[in-house]
Enzyme design. Structure first.
Site, PDB file in Angstrom:
ATOM      1  N   ASP A 195      10.781   4.529  -5.828  1.00 16.75           N
ATOM      2  CA  ASP A 195      10.055   3.263  -5.670  1.00 16.75           C
ATOM      3  C   ASP A 195      11.013   2.074  -5.724  1.00 16.75           C
ATOM      4  O   ASP A 195      10.660   0.994  -6.185  1.00 16.75           O
ATOM      5  CB  ASP A 195       8.937   3.114  -6.724  1.00 16.75           C
ATOM      6  CG  ASP A 195       8.023   1.927  -6.446  1.00 16.75           C
ATOM      7  OD1 ASP A 195       7.981   1.458  -5.296  1.00 16.75           O
ATOM      8  OD2 ASP A 195       7.361   1.455  -7.393  1.00 16.75           O
ATOM      9  N   CYS A 226      -5.307   0.293 -13.814  1.00 17.38           N
ATOM     10  CA  CYS A 226      -5.925  -0.965 -14.250  1.00 17.38           C
ATOM     11  C   CYS A 226      -6.181  -1.022 -15.750  1.00 17.38           C
ATOM     12  O   CYS A 226      -6.003  -2.052 -16.379  1.00 17.38           O
ATOM     13  CB  CYS A 226      -7.246  -1.194 -13.521  1.00 17.38           C
ATOM     14  SG  CYS A 226      -7.025  -1.576 -11.777  1.00 17.38           S
ATOM     15  N   HIS A 227      -6.636   0.106 -16.318  1.00 13.79           N
ATOM     16  CA  HIS A 227      -7.066   0.064 -17.721  1.00 13.79           C
ATOM     17  C   HIS A 227      -5.946   0.410 -18.698  1.00 13.79           C
ATOM     18  O   HIS A 227      -6.164   0.426 -19.898  1.00 13.79           O
ATOM     19  CB  HIS A 227      -8.241   1.029 -17.949  1.00 13.79           C
ATOM     20  CG  HIS A 227      -9.508   0.582 -17.286  1.00 13.79           C
ATOM     21  ND1 HIS A 227     -10.272  -0.457 -17.759  1.00 13.79           N
ATOM     22  CD2 HIS A 227     -10.145   1.020 -16.161  1.00 13.79           C
ATOM     23  CE1 HIS A 227     -11.331  -0.631 -16.968  1.00 13.79           C
ATOM     24  NE2 HIS A 227     -11.270   0.248 -15.991  1.00 13.79           N
ATOM     25  N   GLY A 239       0.800  -1.232   0.000  1.00 18.56           N
ATOM     26  CA  GLY A 239       0.000   0.000   0.000  1.00 18.56           C
ATOM     27  C   GLY A 239       0.824   1.270   0.000  1.00 18.56           C
ATOM     28  O   GLY A 239       0.286   2.351   0.212  1.00 18.56           O
TER      29      GLY A 239
HETATM   30 CA    CA Z   1       5.984   0.366  -4.612  1.00 23.64          CA
END
Ligand code: CA
Length: 705
Positions: A330, A629-630, A207
């Site tokens: 990230d 998602c798309h 998350g």
């Molecule tokens: Ca991540």
């Protein structure tokens, strides 16, 4: 004996009873009870003593995914064929590693559903559906996947997407106990496999793209009572610290980081050394990604992107090694951790190996966290290297994208992601399912970070059109299976692959197995990388294969279901078939299931009327709420499991307000955005999609000329 007949009857019944207890029919309830109850701490510690089984996620506590089973060789692999397959009827990604004990298999599919399979016959024994509310899918950064179960003393454990830990009776498939491990008001998800260590079941969560604070929790494996919880990043100091580790960590953060959650979710890797009594956990990225927002005066931000070693008795921190201090890309260190004993510079070392997202392959002393070595396993430009004295990266001047957007490698997908590696003690090589790929990172134009707790908030911009630090090498886009020598810290061989999103790896005997995005299960010579066999399964593969033995026959099982974060945006096969478990053995020649052929769709052709600024607004909203998602709006490709909206029908567009803002497709997994998007927002999104469809049609016309 006064009554010999009665005595004889008693004797016979004891014989029958004894026979039942020792030799229940394989696949029967009694058999399941017997073989799963025997999986205890001792069996898990000595998992390598029973190579016919695959008892835990990484096969053993070293998590090396190496099987000594060697029936399948380079010379006989031509006869490896399909023994059986089971169509799960699911649509979304399958990342799971199956677990096998005496031919009984436990595996998970999308939405955290658990399947028990009799691998002797290829028959489904039971299914357990934790009934995750489909609306929860919007909190899943990277598909509604699950990476598998743990097994211990007759119980099967699964972490559910909505943050529960469920213990299931391994024989009946009925729930024994369940605990909620997260605050469901926040965007926590579980996709990782639990591990059982020292009688405790350990589970983390994800998350960090949504503003949560990471932790990992241990529960008593039999009762489900919480034992300890280790937070990975500090909370608000005003509330007091949970541990000495948090007090120490807080000194490496600045500003009011707790307002942003901080991140550091431990969503995948664990390993355990029973002799050292250390549990190793891989910790994730910062939340938001951009350190300038969450910790504006800088700092290492412990224990982001670190490997932490905990005492499994009480969850106390023994040591840490941070792969990416001040994480801002990230660059999680949640990637697969493998333990091995290596001889380095003439001395035996107990090491821990990891290829985290940041592109360096690390060898760390697992007794104390001391840095041994690190070299790039893919192209890296955010750092020049790792300082051998300090173990810290030497960052490049543009890496933190200070005044302009920078083309950085690796990308946020990492040089390596969750797809498991394998390590063969037989030849000393680590097999990394890697990718060459970079991306743009930049500061947002103005401070646009907002937190609704349910959508991506990275605090970074990915716009290539802004002034950039360019690097053509960061534009590479392909996959690579790398055989890596961890002692010499260099590549021994590699295989270039067209797609950057391939599957996890298995090492067995002299063969390496790996699935590809193009839908092939491929076998390579472990020493040379020569392709020795492949089998077309039509649908892109992301899960790792496993191997086991039943009645002296070696089997290979591969779960297939296209998806995962890149799989939501792109596909590399014509077909996307339903989730299926395939099992192979020598001398078998079973037929593939006959899935219906999918036909090509036309891009939607509808008139629309929108001003440029409305389209831009639609794009911003699309990128924030829809693209995860798309797929990425202006490139009509799509992953094939979730609709690419540029191909949706006019009927869908006629209902778009109710679909996006009224929740009428909630049961299909489409969230209700009614509390965040009003009718005019939805209209802008619709027009943005239709404008992309128009561009796609025009591009086609140009191409046809
Ligand atoms: Ca991540």
């Amino acid at each position: 004996m006064k009554n010999p007949i009665k005595h004889l009857a008693a004797f016979v019944s004891i014989l029958i009873l004894t026979n039942c207890v020792t030799e229940p029919e394989k696949g029967s309830m009694e058999h399941l009870v017997k073989v799963t109850e025997q999986v205890n701490t001792e069996r898990l510690i000595s998992a390598d003593a029973t190579p016919e089984d695959w008892l835990s996620y990484g096969k053993n506590y070293n998590e090396d995914r190496f099987s000594p089973l060697d029936q399948i060789t380079k010379s006989n692999i031509d006869s490896l064929g399909l023994a059986w397959s089971i169509n799960l009827g699911t649509k979304r990604g399958i990342e799971a590693t199956p677990i096998v004990v005496d031919g009984i298999m436990y595996v998970t599919g999308p939405w955290s559903i658990v399947y028990a399979i009799d691998a002797r016959k290829g028959e489904l024994l039971w299914t357990y559906d934790p009934e995750v509310p489909k609306g929860y899918g919007e909190k899943a950064c990277c598909d509604v996947v699950n990476r598998g179960v743990a097994l211990y003393q007759g119980l099967v454990y699964v972490g559910t997407l909505d943050g529960r830990l469920v213990a299931i009776n391994a024989a009946t498939g009925e729930k024994t106990w369940e605990v909620l491990t997260v605050d469901q008001g926040k965007a926590f998800t579980i996709t990782g496999a639990p591990r059982v260590v020292d009688g405790k079941v350990i589970i983390g969560n994800g998350g960090a793209e949504y503003g949560v604070r990471g932790y990992i929790t241990a529960y008593d494996a039999l009762s489900g009572v919480q034992d300890w919880r280790f937070y990975t990043v500090p909370g608000n100091p005003a509330d007091g610290f949970e541990s000495k580790a948090m007090e120490k960590a807080a000194k490496t953060w600045t500003g009011e980081w707790w307002q942003y959650g901080g991140g550091g979710t431990a969503w995948d890797a664990m390993a355990y050394d029973p002799e050292l009594n250390l549990l190793y956990i891989g910790v994730g990225n910062g939340s938001p990604w951009n350190r300038d927002i969450r910790s504006p005066e800088g700092g290492d931000n412990l224990y982001l992107s670190s490997i932490v070693a905990l005492n499994p008795k009480d969850g106390s921190l023994k040591w840490h090694y941070q792969t990416t201090p001040g994480e801002t890309w990230d660059y999680t260190a949640t990637q697969h951790i493998i333990l091995a004993d290596l001889e380095i510079n003439g001395a035996p070392r107990k090491v821990l190996m990891q290829a985290p997202k940041n592109g360096f392959f690390y060898v760390i002393d697992r007794t104390n966290g001391q840095f041994i070595s690190a070299e790039p396993y893919v192209y890296v430009n955010w750092a020049e290297g790792i300082d051998k004295e300090t173990g810290r990266p030497i960052e490049t001047s543009f890496s933190r994208y200070p005044n302009m957007n920078s083309e950085i490698a690796p990308s946020a997908l990492g040089g390596h992601n969750w797809q498991p590696m394998a390590y063969s003690p037989a030849n000393g090589l680590v097999y990394i399912p890697a990718r060459e790929m970079g991306m743009y990172y930049g500061q947002p134009n103005k401070f646009t970070y907002t937190d609704d707790g349910r959508s991506w908030n990275t605090g970074s911009e990915f716009n290539a059109s802004k002034k950039v630090h360019e690097d053509p090498m960061a534009r590479q886009f392909f996959g690579k299976l790398i055989a890596w020598d961890p002692i010499e810290q260099k590549e021994v061989w590699s295989v270039k692959q067209p797609s950057p999103w391939n599957a996890g790896v298995l090492a067995t005997g002299e063969i390496i197995f790996q699935g590809t995005s193009e839908g092939d299960l491929v076998a390579y010579d472990a020493n040379t990388g020569e392709k020795v066999w492949s089998y077309p399964l039509e649908t892109g593969i992301i899960a790792p294969p496993i191997t086991y033995e039943i009645d002296d026959v070696q089997y290979i099982t591969i779960p297939v279901g296209w998806g995962g974060v890149l799989g939501l945006w792109m596909k590399f096969t014509e077909q996307i078939n339903p989730g299926t478990i395939y099992t192979f053995a020598l001398g078998k020649n079973g037929q593939l299931p006959n899935f219906p052929k999918q036909t090509a769709k036309e891009v939607v052709n509808l008139d629309f009327d929108a001003m440029e600024e409305e389209l831009q607004h639609g794009e911003q909203l699309y990128l924030r709420y829809c693209s995860a998602c798309h797929g990425g709006g202006d490139k009509p490709v799509g992953g094939g499991t979730i609709p690419d909206l540029t191909y949706s029908s006019p009927e869908i567009f006629a209902q778009i307000t109710q679909i996006v803002g009224g929740g009428i497709f909630l049961e299909k997994g489409m969230p209700n955005f009614g509390d965040r998007l009003d009718e005019s927002d939805i209209s802008d999104i619709k027009n943005y999609i239709l404008s992309n469809a128009k561009k796609a049609r025009e591009a086609q016309i140009v191409a046809n000329k």
